[in-house]
Write a protein that holds these residues in place. Structure first.
Motif, PDB file in Angstrom:
ATOM      1  N   ALA A   2       0.874  -1.173   0.061  1.00  0.00           N
ATOM      2  CA  ALA A   2       0.063  -0.005   0.084  1.00  0.00           C
ATOM      3  C   ALA A   2       0.946   1.274   0.243  1.00  0.00           C
ATOM      4  CB  ALA A   2      -1.025  -0.014   1.216  1.00  0.00           C
ATOM      5  N   LYS A   3       1.875   1.129   0.836  1.00  0.00           N
ATOM      6  CA  LYS A   3       2.919   2.364   0.834  1.00  0.00           C
ATOM      7  C   LYS A   3       3.549   2.783  -0.789  1.00  0.00           C
ATOM      8  CE  LYS A   3       4.063   2.503   5.560  1.00  0.00           C
ATOM      9  NZ  LYS A   3       5.303   2.805   6.663  1.00  0.00           N
ATOM     10  N   LEU A   4       3.914   1.594  -1.190  1.00  0.00           N
ATOM     11  CA  LEU A   4       4.624   1.547  -2.502  1.00  0.00           C
ATOM     12  C   LEU A   4       3.537   2.097  -3.671  1.00  0.00           C
ATOM     13  CD1 LEU A   4       6.418  -1.564  -2.986  1.00  0.00           C
ATOM     14  CD2 LEU A   4       7.357   0.633  -2.327  1.00  0.00           C
ATOM     15  N   LEU A   5       2.290   1.867  -3.526  1.00  0.00           N
ATOM     16  CA  LEU A   5       1.120   2.391  -4.226  1.00  0.00           C
ATOM     17  C   LEU A   5       1.107   3.719  -4.121  1.00  0.00           C
ATOM     18  CD1 LEU A   5      -1.682  -0.193  -4.254  1.00  0.00           C
ATOM     19  CD2 LEU A   5      -0.032   0.239  -6.250  1.00  0.00           C
ATOM     20  N   LEU A   6       1.269   4.526  -2.789  1.00  0.00           N
ATOM     21  CA  LEU A   6       1.112   5.804  -2.656  1.00  0.00           C
ATOM     22  C   LEU A   6       2.488   6.479  -3.148  1.00  0.00           C
ATOM     23  CD1 LEU A   6      -0.046   6.263   0.900  1.00  0.00           C
ATOM     24  CD2 LEU A   6      -1.169   7.238  -1.001  1.00  0.00           C
ATOM     25  N   ASN A   7       3.547   5.793  -3.243  1.00  0.00           N
ATOM     26  CA  ASN A   7       4.764   6.349  -3.740  1.00  0.00           C
ATOM     27  C   ASN A   7       4.621   6.526  -5.112  1.00  0.00           C
ATOM     28  OD1 ASN A   7       5.977   6.945  -1.170  1.00  0.00           O
ATOM     29  ND2 ASN A   7       7.027   4.800  -1.231  1.00  0.00           N
ATOM     30  N   LEU A   8       4.188   5.372  -5.865  1.00  0.00           N
ATOM     31  CA  LEU A   8       4.047   5.521  -7.243  1.00  0.00           C
ATOM     32  C   LEU A   8       3.022   6.569  -7.839  1.00  0.00           C
ATOM     33  CD1 LEU A   8       4.212   1.486  -7.957  1.00  0.00           C
ATOM     34  CD2 LEU A   8       6.001   3.226  -8.258  1.00  0.00           C
ATOM     35  N   THR A   9       1.972   6.697  -6.937  1.00  0.00           N
ATOM     36  CA  THR A   9       1.023   7.771  -7.198  1.00  0.00           C
ATOM     37  C   THR A   9       1.468   9.131  -7.281  1.00  0.00           C
ATOM     38  OG1 THR A   9      -0.669   6.086  -6.422  1.00  0.00           O
ATOM     39  CG2 THR A   9      -1.426   8.369  -6.826  1.00  0.00           C
ATOM     40  N   PHE A  10       1.753   9.469  -6.116  1.00  0.00           N
ATOM     41  CA  PHE A  10       2.576  10.981  -5.873  1.00  0.00           C
ATOM     42  C   PHE A  10       3.916  11.201  -6.170  1.00  0.00           C
ATOM     43  CE2 PHE A  10      -1.175  10.183  -3.477  1.00  0.00           C
ATOM     44  CZ  PHE A  10      -2.183  10.988  -3.843  1.00  0.00           C
ATOM     45  N   ASP A  11       4.701   9.993  -6.704  1.00  0.00           N
ATOM     46  CA  ASP A  11       5.894  10.345  -7.204  1.00  0.00           C
ATOM     47  C   ASP A  11       6.820  10.816  -6.147  1.00  0.00           C
ATOM     48  OD1 ASP A  11       5.453   9.322  -9.538  1.00  0.00           O
ATOM     49  OD2 ASP A  11       4.929  11.207 -10.389  1.00  0.00           O
ATOM     50  N   ILE A  67      -8.486  -8.592   5.034  1.00  0.00           N
ATOM     51  CA  ILE A  67      -9.518  -8.004   4.065  1.00  0.00           C
ATOM     52  C   ILE A  67      -9.552  -6.519   4.059  1.00  0.00           C
ATOM     53  CG2 ILE A  67     -12.152  -7.522   3.972  1.00  0.00           C
ATOM     54  CD1 ILE A  67     -12.328 -10.416   4.943  1.00  0.00           C
ATOM     55  N   CYS A  68      -9.056  -5.913   5.327  1.00  0.00           N
ATOM     56  CA  CYS A  68      -9.127  -4.579   5.296  1.00  0.00           C
ATOM     57  C   CYS A  68      -7.730  -3.964   4.463  1.00  0.00           C
ATOM     58  CB  CYS A  68      -8.882  -3.939   6.690  1.00  0.00           C
ATOM     59  SG  CYS A  68     -10.471  -4.104   7.815  1.00  0.00           S
ATOM     60  N   LEU A  69      -6.798  -4.704   4.650  1.00  0.00           N
ATOM     61  CA  LEU A  69      -5.455  -4.136   3.776  1.00  0.00           C
ATOM     62  C   LEU A  69      -5.674  -4.572   2.312  1.00  0.00           C
ATOM     63  CD1 LEU A  69      -2.954  -5.887   6.285  1.00  0.00           C
ATOM     64  CD2 LEU A  69      -2.997  -3.356   5.555  1.00  0.00           C
ATOM     65  N   LEU A  70      -6.403  -5.757   2.102  1.00  0.00           N
ATOM     66  CA  LEU A  70      -6.632  -5.801   0.669  1.00  0.00           C
ATOM     67  C   LEU A  70      -7.505  -4.955  -0.224  1.00  0.00           C
ATOM     68  CD1 LEU A  70      -7.273  -9.784   0.491  1.00  0.00           C
ATOM     69  CD2 LEU A  70      -5.333  -8.661  -0.453  1.00  0.00           C
ATOM     70  N   LEU A  71      -8.300  -4.366   0.748  1.00  0.00           N
ATOM     71  CA  LEU A  71      -9.479  -3.372   0.254  1.00  0.00           C
ATOM     72  C   LEU A  71      -8.442  -2.087   0.100  1.00  0.00           C
ATOM     73  CD1 LEU A  71     -12.674  -3.845   2.448  1.00  0.00           C
ATOM     74  CD2 LEU A  71     -12.369  -4.165  -0.212  1.00  0.00           C
ATOM     75  N   THR A  72      -7.565  -1.598   1.185  1.00  0.00           N
ATOM     76  CA  THR A  72      -6.783  -0.587   1.009  1.00  0.00           C
ATOM     77  C   THR A  72      -6.068  -0.587  -0.278  1.00  0.00           C
ATOM     78  OG1 THR A  72      -6.599  -0.281   3.400  1.00  0.00           O
ATOM     79  CG2 THR A  72      -4.808   0.789   2.394  1.00  0.00           C
ATOM     80  N   LEU A 101      -6.335   2.054  -3.363  1.00  0.00           N
ATOM     81  CA  LEU A 101      -5.200   2.803  -3.785  1.00  0.00           C
ATOM     82  C   LEU A 101      -4.781   2.534  -5.244  1.00  0.00           C
ATOM     83  CD1 LEU A 101      -2.916   2.678  -0.438  1.00  0.00           C
ATOM     84  CD2 LEU A 101      -4.302   4.449  -1.438  1.00  0.00           C
ATOM     85  N   TYR A 102      -4.773   1.200  -5.505  1.00  0.00           N
ATOM     86  CA  TYR A 102      -4.519   0.904  -6.950  1.00  0.00           C
ATOM     87  C   TYR A 102      -5.471   1.734  -7.837  1.00  0.00           C
ATOM     88  CZ  TYR A 102      -3.792  -1.966 -11.033  1.00  0.00           C
ATOM     89  OH  TYR A 102      -3.602  -2.344 -12.473  1.00  0.00           O
ATOM     90  N   ALA A 103      -6.799   1.443  -7.479  1.00  0.00           N
ATOM     91  CA  ALA A 103      -7.906   2.293  -8.376  1.00  0.00           C
ATOM     92  C   ALA A 103      -7.745   3.804  -8.361  1.00  0.00           C
ATOM     93  CB  ALA A 103      -9.274   2.052  -7.596  1.00  0.00           C
ATOM     94  N   ILE A 104      -7.091   4.358  -7.480  1.00  0.00           N
ATOM     95  CA  ILE A 104      -6.463   5.797  -7.378  1.00  0.00           C
ATOM     96  C   ILE A 104      -5.470   6.021  -8.369  1.00  0.00           C
ATOM     97  CG2 ILE A 104      -5.752   7.825  -6.085  1.00  0.00           C
ATOM     98  CD1 ILE A 104      -7.516   6.586  -3.854  1.00  0.00           C
TER      99      ILE A 104
END
Length: 306
Positions: A71-80, A290-295, A299-302
């Protein structure tokens, strides 16, 4: 005549004593061997139970850490270049719970806390990318403090789980109650796994969620809290520095505890509670996963739509 009688009496007594020894010695040895075999069985059983518990917990921690890190990696990739700052904003609650868990664990085990930062916002071009930190020291001569040092690193897993459950309990009380009922159904009074009526309990849990409509603000609060706390499950390399010490201490402590109960004839009792607590922990792991998978999905959808 009396002398001869006394001699015969002594000889008979000696013969009886020797005969009794001949028959009793094998019985004594058999009893000793039986007790030793029981001791060995209890020792092996306690080691197996202890190893199973430690491996299960280690696996659960690694699963939650992996999903949180993704989830953190997805945030990093989204906001560079602003990824770390995005983590600080989105994961505010998770970061605070993460560092507070370290702090409380240090206090419980008597460590000296030198520095506490529950949350910080890194500045641009800041070399210090820590979003929070807890520095502490412990007495090398204290066994209790050394034991605590082994568990301080993984404390955020328990802290984030507790806070997440509290939020879920407030918003979805029926879900938590149904999860407890499933855990109770999994283990019978003899400490055996029981799948009878388990399918009905799962259906009831799903229906309890469907029949608990959420208001818009509750849904928003749940999603924000879930995403934020999910980022707090991630453990740094420093947190896992003493992972092997944690595993070793956990195995020894649990093994001795289980062996003690078994040695006093409480095998059914300890088996019941091992499986019962294991069932509760399994339900906790399922909810947190389940909560982490939803997160990760959110984040992937965003990221894909940004």
């Amino acid at each position: 005549m009396s002398i001869a009688y006394e001699k015969i009496k002594v000889d008979v007594s000696t013969f009886t004593f020797l005969l009794r020894g001949v028959f009793q010695t094998p019985l004594f040895l058999i009893k000793r061997v039986f007790n030793m075999s029981t001791l060995i069985v209890n020792l092996i059983s306690s080691c197996i139970y202890s190893a199973a518990i430690v491996i299960s917990f280690a696996f659960a921690i690694m699963v939650l850490r992996f999903l949180s890190h993704r989830a953190k990696l997805l945030l990093n990739l989204t906001f560079d270049e602003n990824g770390v700052r995005a983590q600080a904003i989105v994961g505010f609650l998770g970061i605070v719970v993460h560092e507070a868990s370290h702090y409380l664990a240090n206090k419980i085990f008597g460590h000296q806390v030198l520095k506490v930062i529950l949350w910080r916002m890194p500045k641009k071009n800041d070399n210090n990318l820590r979003l929070g930190e807890v520095d502490s020291s412990f007495d090398l001569n204290s066994t209790y403090q050394k034991l605590g040092n082994a568990f301080v690193g993984i404390a955020p897993i328990f802290g984030c789980t507790i806070i997440l459950l509290i939020i879920m309990k407030i918003i979805f009380p029926n879900l938590i109650l149904s999860s407890v009922n499933i855990a109770n159904l999994l283990v019978n009074e003899q400490g055996n796994i029981n799948f009878h009526n388990l399918d009905l309990a799962i259906i009831k849990m799903i229906s309890s969620v469907q029949t608990s409509p959420l208001r818009f603000w509750q849904l928003v609060l749940l999603l924000v809290a879930m995403i934020s706390i999910s980022l707090g499950f991630d453990l740094s390399d420093a947190d896992l520095e003493n992972k092997w010490t944690s595993i070793r201490y956990s195995f020894i402590i649990l093994g001795l505890l289980i062996f003690g109960f078994m040695s006093f004839g409480k095998s059914v009792f300890i088996k019941f509670w091992i499986f019962k607590i294991g069932a509760y922990c399994l339900m906790l792991l399922i909810i947190c996963t389940i909560c982490l998978l939803l997160t990760n999905l959110i984040l992937y959808a965003i990221r894909t739509n940004s």
